[in-house]
Design an enzyme around this catalytic site. Structure first.
Site, PDB file in Angstrom:
ATOM      1  N   THR A   1      -0.598 -23.315  18.537  1.00 17.62           N
ATOM      2  CA  THR A   1      -1.916 -22.916  19.050  1.00 17.62           C
ATOM      3  C   THR A   1      -2.593 -21.911  18.128  1.00 17.62           C
ATOM      4  O   THR A   1      -1.926 -21.061  17.531  1.00 17.62           O
ATOM      5  CB  THR A   1      -1.832 -22.320  20.471  1.00 17.62           C
ATOM      6  OG1 THR A   1      -3.135 -21.843  20.842  1.00 17.62           O
ATOM      7  CG2 THR A   1      -0.845 -21.181  20.580  1.00 17.62           C
ATOM      8  N   GLN A   2      -3.922 -21.999  18.004  1.00 20.44           N
ATOM      9  CA  GLN A   2      -4.633 -20.992  17.212  1.00 20.44           C
ATOM     10  C   GLN A   2      -4.911 -19.739  18.043  1.00 20.44           C
ATOM     11  O   GLN A   2      -5.425 -18.741  17.514  1.00 20.44           O
ATOM     12  CB  GLN A   2      -5.903 -21.537  16.558  1.00 20.44           C
ATOM     13  CG  GLN A   2      -6.707 -22.537  17.331  1.00 20.44           C
ATOM     14  CD  GLN A   2      -7.905 -23.033  16.530  1.00 20.44           C
ATOM     15  OE1 GLN A   2      -8.936 -22.420  16.603  1.00 20.44           O
ATOM     16  NE2 GLN A   2      -7.781 -24.118  15.794  1.00 20.44           N
TER      17      GLN A   2
ATOM     18  N   THR B   1       0.812  -1.221   0.000  1.00 18.16           N
ATOM     19  CA  THR B   1       0.000   0.000   0.000  1.00 18.16           C
ATOM     20  C   THR B   1       0.844   1.268   0.000  1.00 18.16           C
ATOM     21  O   THR B   1       0.495   2.263  -0.633  1.00 18.16           O
ATOM     22  CB  THR B   1      -0.904   0.014   1.258  1.00 18.16           C
ATOM     23  OG1 THR B   1      -1.742  -1.116   1.199  1.00 18.16           O
ATOM     24  CG2 THR B   1      -1.765   1.258   1.317  1.00 18.16           C
TER      25      THR B   1
ATOM     26  N   ASP C   1      -0.045  -7.207   4.443  1.00 21.67           N
ATOM     27  CA  ASP C   1      -0.829  -8.455   4.504  1.00 21.67           C
ATOM     28  C   ASP C   1       0.013  -9.687   4.846  1.00 21.67           C
ATOM     29  O   ASP C   1      -0.394 -10.515   5.654  1.00 21.67           O
ATOM     30  CB  ASP C   1      -1.555  -8.695   3.166  1.00 21.67           C
ATOM     31  CG  ASP C   1      -2.727  -7.738   2.977  1.00 21.67           C
ATOM     32  OD1 ASP C   1      -3.084  -7.048   3.953  1.00 21.67           O
ATOM     33  OD2 ASP C   1      -3.279  -7.687   1.864  1.00 21.67           O
TER      34      ASP C   1
ATOM     35  N   THR D   1       2.301 -10.815  14.125  1.00 25.73           N
ATOM     36  CA  THR D   1       1.133 -11.267  13.371  1.00 25.73           C
ATOM     37  C   THR D   1       0.348 -10.025  12.974  1.00 25.73           C
ATOM     38  O   THR D   1       0.259  -9.088  13.773  1.00 25.73           O
ATOM     39  CB  THR D   1       0.199 -12.099  14.290  1.00 25.73           C
ATOM     40  OG1 THR D   1       0.939 -13.168  14.826  1.00 25.73           O
ATOM     41  CG2 THR D   1      -0.993 -12.659  13.549  1.00 25.73           C
TER      42      THR D   1
ATOM     43  N   ASP E   1       1.520  -6.409  -4.669  1.00 22.67           N
ATOM     44  CA  ASP E   1       0.707  -6.433  -3.463  1.00 22.67           C
ATOM     45  C   ASP E   1       1.207  -7.660  -2.704  1.00 22.67           C
ATOM     46  O   ASP E   1       1.418  -8.722  -3.307  1.00 22.67           O
ATOM     47  CB  ASP E   1      -0.763  -6.601  -3.860  1.00 22.67           C
ATOM     48  CG  ASP E   1      -1.701  -6.545  -2.669  1.00 22.67           C
ATOM     49  OD1 ASP E   1      -2.596  -5.687  -2.677  1.00 22.67           O
ATOM     50  OD2 ASP E   1      -1.560  -7.371  -1.740  1.00 22.67           O
ATOM     51  N   SER E   2       1.394  -7.551  -1.409  1.00 25.47           N
ATOM     52  CA  SER E   2       2.045  -8.662  -0.702  1.00 25.47           C
ATOM     53  C   SER E   2       1.178  -9.913  -0.620  1.00 25.47           C
ATOM     54  O   SER E   2       1.626 -10.960  -0.181  1.00 25.47           O
ATOM     55  CB  SER E   2       2.513  -8.240   0.689  1.00 25.47           C
ATOM     56  OG  SER E   2       1.451  -8.214   1.598  1.00 25.47           O
ATOM     57  N   SER E   3      -0.076  -9.819  -1.075  1.00 32.95           N
ATOM     58  CA  SER E   3      -0.887 -11.037  -1.148  1.00 32.95           C
ATOM     59  C   SER E   3      -0.355 -11.949  -2.253  1.00 32.95           C
ATOM     60  O   SER E   3      -0.679 -13.131  -2.299  1.00 32.95           O
ATOM     61  CB  SER E   3      -2.349 -10.684  -1.417  1.00 32.95           C
ATOM     62  OG  SER E   3      -2.786  -9.830  -0.398  1.00 32.95           O
TER      63      SER E   3
HETATM   64  N1  ASP Z   1      -2.760  -5.429   0.260  1.00 36.23           N
HETATM   65  C1  ASP Z   1      -1.661  -4.640   0.749  1.00 36.23           C
HETATM   66  C2  ASP Z   1      -0.399  -5.496   0.715  1.00 36.23           C
HETATM   67  O1  ASP Z   1      -0.200  -6.281   1.588  1.00 36.23           O
HETATM   68  C3  ASP Z   1      -1.922  -4.130   2.130  1.00 36.23           C
HETATM   69  C4  ASP Z   1      -0.818  -3.290   2.720  1.00 36.23           C
HETATM   70  O2  ASP Z   1       0.166  -2.972   2.093  1.00 36.23           O
HETATM   71  O3  ASP Z   1      -0.955  -2.904   3.884  1.00 36.23           O
HETATM   72  O4  ASP Z   1       0.379  -5.382  -0.202  1.00 36.23           O
END
Ligand code: ASP
Length: 341
Positions: free
Chosen positions: A277-278, A14, A91, A166, A58-60
């Site tokens: 653990t969750q 972002t 992310d 996390t 995007d880190s996803s």
């Molecule tokens: N979707 C974005 C990412 O992880 C969210 C962020 O940067 O905070 O790339």
């Protein structure tokens, strides 16, 4: 006075995004534009070099291939730079920071991950503070060289050990938590360093990168009602070599016979099952309750108080080492980079 030379590595996220005027969706933008938006960088008491992913992501879309790329960049600049700041989407930042902590052995310089919840061009952005303070943190030195000698994650006035974090919030500026380990530094009027909690590596060992990761792994989260059929799909998959099993509380599970028999069968096949653990905080303690006694007997490995992010990346890392099952367990259940207590 000595001026630190900091390498800024831009991977995306972002922080450097702009809005698509037609759809309104945020997408990655180029690095030069990002730097123009922060003239303050010129006022910092350090020199800054930059390297950017050709196509910021995007880190996803983050993956082990990119982790290797980041590790390679750090290796290339390791001797010419005093510290590293990695700009990364929030992310999956905790996964990347955890993975890099295992991949970079005997680190004696700071590698600080940061990003932001709002793009740098936004009026109310959190990007400037996060970026500027991260660079200052990476530049901190004493008589012995850099003060931070580990992989950290800086967000909203706090520096955490990267492999203890996390992502806990998709909206608040305070997006990360480190529930099982105190913050390493807090930024207020002064930068308050919690020196007792920093990793103090021995100078005797040489910096080394590990650029292999095994992705024949998975994460399975238990829930009341999970069926034998579904769990078989996840655990009897042909290429699986290790699985992180997210259990309840202090590492507890159902005691139903089919469940114990299935886990036992998987372990007999030579697949490692890690008990994590969750819960967001606290630790696995197999044997504390009747509902975890059998797990210990059949050979699950304890992740202690590790996060799921650290547990899965440690598994990917250790699986490449061709260890005997005994040594694998010993290594897994001990702290390699401060990831567990
Ligand atoms: N979707 C974005 C990412 O992880 C969210 C962020 O940067 O905070 O790339």
């Amino acid at each position: 006075m000595y001026q630190s030379n900091i390498l800024l590595i831009y991977t995306g996220g972002t922080i450097g995004m702009i809005k698509n005027p037609e759809t309104g969706a945020l997408k990655s933008f180029d690095f030069d534009n990002l730097l123009i938006k922060i003239p303050e960088l010129k006022l910092l008491d350090c020199t800054i070099e930059t390297v950017s992913f050709e196509e910021p992501i995007d880190s996803s879309n983050m993956s082990p291939q990119y982790w290797i790329k980041i590790a390679d960049i750090i290796e290339t600049y390791y001797h010419s730079c005093d510290g590293f700041v990695v700009l990364h989407g929030s992310d999956t930042m905790s996964y990347t920071a955890s993975a890099l902590s295992f991949m970079l052995e005997n680190l004696s310089k700071p590698v600080i991950f940061t990003g932001s919840q709002l793009p740098i061009g936004d009026l109310r952005t959190d990007a400037k503070e996060n970026l500027i303070t991260s660079i200052q943190v990476a530049s901190l030195r004493d008589y012995d060289g850099p003060i931070i000698k580990e992989v950290g994650l800086y967000f909203e006035y706090k520096l955490y050990r990267g492999n203890r974090t996390t992502k806990i919030n998709a909206e608040h500026f305070e997006a990360f938590a480190s529930l099982n380990y105190p913050e390493l530094l807090e930024s207020g009027v002064h930068l308050k360093i919690n020196k007792d909690f920093l990793i103090k590596p021995s100078n005797a060992f040489k910096f080394k990168i590990h650029s292999q990761l095994n992705t024949n792994v998975s994460i399975v989260k238990l829930f009341p009602g999970i069926s034998e059929k579904m769990l078989q799909v996840f655990l009897l998959c042909s290429d699986l070599e290790g699985v992180v099993l997210e259990t309840y509380g202090a590492g507890n599970t159902t005691t139903q016979q089919w469940f114990i028999d299935l886990l036992s069968k998987v372990i007999q096949k030579g697949i490692y099952i890690i008990n994590v653990t969750q819960c967001s905080g606290g630790s696995v303690l197999m044997g504390q309750y009747e509902t975890s006694e059998k797990l210990q007997e059949i050979g699950l490995i304890s992740a202690g108080d590790m996060t799921t992010e650290a547990a899965i990346t440690k598994l990917m890392y250790l699986l490449t080492k061709n260890l005997s099952p005994e040594l694998f367990r010993t290594k897994y259940e001990q702290s390699l980079r401060g990831e567990m207590s």
